[in-house]
Design an enzyme around this catalytic site. Structure first.
Site, PDB file in Angstrom:
ATOM      1  N   ASP A 110       0.846  -1.207   0.000  1.00 20.56           N
ATOM      2  CA  ASP A 110       0.000   0.000   0.000  1.00 20.56           C
ATOM      3  C   ASP A 110       0.877   1.251   0.000  1.00 20.56           C
ATOM      4  O   ASP A 110       0.564   2.258  -0.645  1.00 20.56           O
ATOM      5  CB  ASP A 110      -0.986   0.003   1.182  1.00 20.56           C
ATOM      6  CG  ASP A 110      -0.341  -0.221   2.550  1.00 20.56           C
ATOM      7  OD1 ASP A 110       0.866  -0.548   2.619  1.00 20.56           O
ATOM      8  OD2 ASP A 110      -1.056  -0.063   3.560  1.00 20.56           O
ATOM      9  N   THR A 133      -5.126   2.072   9.697  1.00 18.94           N
ATOM     10  CA  THR A 133      -4.942   1.332  10.954  1.00 18.94           C
ATOM     11  C   THR A 133      -3.649   1.804  11.606  1.00 18.94           C
ATOM     12  O   THR A 133      -3.609   2.108  12.795  1.00 18.94           O
ATOM     13  CB  THR A 133      -4.856  -0.179  10.664  1.00 18.94           C
ATOM     14  OG1 THR A 133      -5.916  -0.541   9.800  1.00 18.94           O
ATOM     15  CG2 THR A 133      -4.914  -0.973  11.952  1.00 18.94           C
TER      16      THR A 133
HETATM   17  N1  LIG Z   1     -14.950   7.087   4.756  1.00 19.68           N
HETATM   18  C1  LIG Z   1     -14.550   7.099   6.036  1.00 19.68           C
HETATM   19  N2  LIG Z   1     -14.930   8.103   6.857  1.00 19.68           N
HETATM   20  C2  LIG Z   1     -14.522   8.148   8.133  1.00 19.68           C
HETATM   21  N3  LIG Z   1     -13.741   7.220   8.703  1.00 19.68           N
HETATM   22  C3  LIG Z   1     -13.367   6.200   7.946  1.00 19.68           C
HETATM   23  C4  LIG Z   1     -13.732   6.074   6.570  1.00 19.68           C
HETATM   24  N4  LIG Z   1     -13.180   4.959   6.079  1.00 19.68           N
HETATM   25  C5  LIG Z   1     -12.503   4.413   7.093  1.00 19.68           C
HETATM   26  N5  LIG Z   1     -12.607   5.151   8.213  1.00 19.68           N
HETATM   27  C6  LIG Z   1     -11.977   4.908   9.510  1.00 19.68           C
HETATM   28  O1  LIG Z   1     -10.587   4.851   9.297  1.00 19.68           O
HETATM   29  C7  LIG Z   1     -10.065   3.650   9.845  1.00 19.68           C
HETATM   30  C8  LIG Z   1      -8.889   3.211   8.993  1.00 19.68           C
HETATM   31  O2  LIG Z   1      -9.406   2.857   7.736  1.00 19.68           O
HETATM   32  P1  LIG Z   1      -8.544   2.518   6.479  1.00 19.68           P
HETATM   33  O3  LIG Z   1      -7.855   3.732   5.986  1.00 19.68           O
HETATM   34  O4  LIG Z   1      -9.440   1.818   5.531  1.00 19.68           O
HETATM   35  O5  LIG Z   1      -7.477   1.527   7.113  1.00 19.68           O
HETATM   36  P2  LIG Z   1      -6.595   0.376   6.466  1.00 19.68           P
HETATM   37  O6  LIG Z   1      -6.052   0.908   5.156  1.00 19.68           O
HETATM   38  O7  LIG Z   1      -5.550   0.160   7.487  1.00 19.68           O
HETATM   39  O8  LIG Z   1      -7.488  -0.809   6.266  1.00 19.68           O
HETATM   40  C9  LIG Z   1     -11.241   2.691   9.877  1.00 19.68           C
HETATM   41  O9  LIG Z   1     -11.140   1.747  10.913  1.00 19.68           O
HETATM   42  C10 LIG Z   1     -12.421   3.605  10.102  1.00 19.68           C
HETATM   43  O10 LIG Z   1     -12.635   3.799  11.501  1.00 19.68           O
HETATM   44  C1  LIG Z   2       2.532  -0.168   7.902  1.00 20.88           C
HETATM   45  C2  LIG Z   2       1.313  -1.012   7.529  1.00 20.88           C
HETATM   46  C3  LIG Z   2       0.936  -1.905   8.707  1.00 20.88           C
HETATM   47  C4  LIG Z   2       0.131  -0.059   7.233  1.00 20.88           C
HETATM   48  O1  LIG Z   2      -1.024  -0.827   7.028  1.00 20.88           O
HETATM   49  P1  LIG Z   2      -2.504  -0.210   7.055  1.00 20.88           P
HETATM   50  O2  LIG Z   2      -2.576   0.786   8.152  1.00 20.88           O
HETATM   51  O3  LIG Z   2      -2.708   0.468   5.709  1.00 20.88           O
HETATM   52  O4  LIG Z   2      -3.429  -1.358   7.212  1.00 20.88           O
HETATM   53  C5  LIG Z   2       1.598  -1.840   6.220  1.00 20.88           C
HETATM   54  O5  LIG Z   2       1.969  -0.979   5.178  1.00 20.88           O
HETATM   55  C6  LIG Z   2       2.674  -2.864   6.458  1.00 20.88           C
HETATM   56  O6  LIG Z   2       2.431  -3.904   7.010  1.00 20.88           O
HETATM   57  N1  LIG Z   2       3.919  -2.520   6.016  1.00 20.88           N
HETATM   58  C7  LIG Z   2       5.074  -3.374   6.155  1.00 20.88           C
HETATM   59  C8  LIG Z   2       6.234  -2.640   6.754  1.00 20.88           C
HETATM   60  C9  LIG Z   2       6.707  -1.430   5.944  1.00 20.88           C
HETATM   61  O7  LIG Z   2       5.972  -0.870   5.124  1.00 20.88           O
HETATM   62  O8  LIG Z   2       7.868  -1.039   6.122  1.00 20.88           O
END
Ligand SMILES: Nc1ncnc2c1ncn2[C@@H]1O[C@H](COP(=O)(O)OP(=O)(O)O)[C@@H](O)[C@H]1O
Ligand SMILES: CC(C)(COP(=O)(O)O)[C@@H](O)C(=O)NCCC(=O)O
Ligand SMILES: [K+]
Length: 257
Positions: A110, A133
Site C-alpha cells: 500500500d 490502521t
Molecule cells: N470514509 C470514512 N470516513 C470516516 N472514517 C473512515 C472512513 N473509512 C474508514 N474510516 C476509519 O478509518 C479507519 C482506517 O481505515 P482505512 O484507511 O481503511 O485503514 P486500512 O487501510 O488500514 O485498512 C477505519 O477503521 C475507520 O474507523
Molecule cells: C505499515 C502497515 C501496517 C500499514 O497498514 P494499514 O494501516 O494500511 O493497514 C503496512 O503498510 C505494512 O504492514 N507494512 C510493512 C512494513 C513497511 O511498510 O515497512
C-alpha cells in the site's frame, strides 16, 4: 474496466475503474470471508452501481497475507472467461521508482502504491500520510526514489491501546476534539489522539525535510484523511483514493502487452 483491490488491516477497498470514473466498495477486513462470499459482494456491488462486468484486468495489494489468496481467487473467478491479467503488487514490478531503503521487499505494497500515485499525480518530492490502521508516512525523493518514511499507530489503535492498557481509561468514540485543551477524560483523549497525531506528522515531516534538504508536497489519504486534514498545520492535498490510483498506475506499467 480495471478492478484494483487494496487489502488493509481495517478495510478491503475495491476500486472499479470504468470509462465513467472510479467507484469504490469498502468491506471490513475482519472477519475473513471465503472467495465465494467476496465474489457475491463484488457482483452485488457491480449490479447496484450498474457497472457492466465486461472485460477487466485486476491488481491486488495486500498487507494482510492471510487474506491475499482468497481475494485473488474471487477476482480470478470473476474474470474466469476473460483470460485478463491479474497482478499482485511486489517491489519487483515496474513502478518508476528506485528503492533507497534497506529492505524493499518488506515495504508494505500500500505504501508502494501511495508513493507511485504521489509521484505520478502530484509530482516529487512528496510525502504521503496514510491515516489508516497505522499512520504511515512515505516519501518520494527528487530522483524518483522511494526513500522511506515513518510508521506510527493509527488513531483507532492508539484509542484501543489506551482502553486496554489502563484500568481507568475506556475507548472513546473517535470524534475530533473542538479544542486542544481537554477538560475531562474524553476530551483529553480526543486531544491526545487528533492533535497528537497531527503534531507527530508535522514533526516527522520537518525532520525529514531537514535531513534531505527538500520541501515536500504533502498528500493525505486513508480513512481518517479528511478529519486529520483539519488538524494538520501544513499545506496539503487530500486524495482518499490515492492507494487505488497507485494500483491503477502500477497496472498500466505492468500489464502484459
Ligand atoms: N470514509 C470514512 N470516513 C470516516 N472514517 C473512515 C472512513 N473509512 C474508514 N474510516 C476509519 O478509518 C479507519 C482506517 O481505515 P482505512 O484507511 O481503511 O485503514 P486500512 O487501510 O488500514 O485498512 C477505519 O477503521 C475507520 O474507523
Ligand atoms: C505499515 C502497515 C501496517 C500499514 O497498514 P494499514 O494501516 O494500511 O493497514 C503496512 O503498510 C505494512 O504492514 N507494512 C510493512 C512494513 C513497511 O511498510 O515497512
Ligand atoms: K502485525
Amino acid at each position: 474496466m480495471l478492478i484494483a483491490v487494496d487489502i488493509g488491516n481495517s478495510s478491503i477497498n475495491i476500486g472499479y475503474f470504468t470509462a465513467n470514473g472510479i467507484s469504490v466498495q469498502s468491506i471490513n477486513t475482519h472477519p475473513l470471508k471465503d472467495s465465494e462470499e467476496y465474489l457475491t459482494d463484488i457482483c452485488n456491488f457491480l449490479q447496484q452501481k450498474r457497472i457492466e462486468k465486461n472485460s477487466h484486468g485486476g491488481i491486488i495489494s495486500s498487507v494482510v497475507p492471510g487474506h491475499t489468496s482468497v481475494l485473488t481467487e474471487a477476482l480470478r473467478r470473476l474474470s474466469a472467461d476473460e483470460g485478463a491479467a491479474l497482478l499482485t503488487v511486489t517491489h519487483e514490478m515496474s513502478s518508476g521508482l528506485k528503492f533507497r531503503v534497506n529492505a524493499p521487499e518488506k515495504v508494505g505494497s500500500d505504501r508502494l502504491a501511495n508513493a507511485v500515485a504521489a509521484k505520478e499525480i502530484y509530482g516529487k518530492p512528496a510525502a504521503v500520510i496514510d491515516f489508516g490502521t497505522a499512520t504511515t508516512i512515505t516519501v518520494v525523493g527528487v530522483d524518483d526514489d522511494f526513500i522511506g518514511g515513518a510508521i506510527l499507530p493509527g488513531l483507532g489503535l492508539m484509542n484501543r491501546a489506551l482502553g486496554e492498557g489502563t484500568s481507568r481509561l475506556q475507548e472513546i468514540i473517535l470524534e475530533p476534539p473542538l479544542r486542544a485543551l481537554g477538560v475531562d477524560t474524553q476530551t483529553c483523549i480526543r486531544s491526545g489522539l487528533f492533535y497528537g497525531t497531527a503534531g507527530a506528522c508535522e514533526r516527522i515531516l520537518m525532520g525529514i525535510e531537514e535531513e534531505t534538504g527538500v520541501t515536500l508536497k504533502v498528500i493525505l489519504t486513508g480513512g481518517f484523511a479528511t478529519v486529520m486534514g483539519r488538524f494538520l498545520r501544513r499545506i496539503h492535498e487530500i486524495n482518499s483514493n490515492l492507494t487505488l490510483e497507485g494500483l491503477r498506475i502500477l497496472y498500466e506499467k505492468n500489464r502484459p502487452s
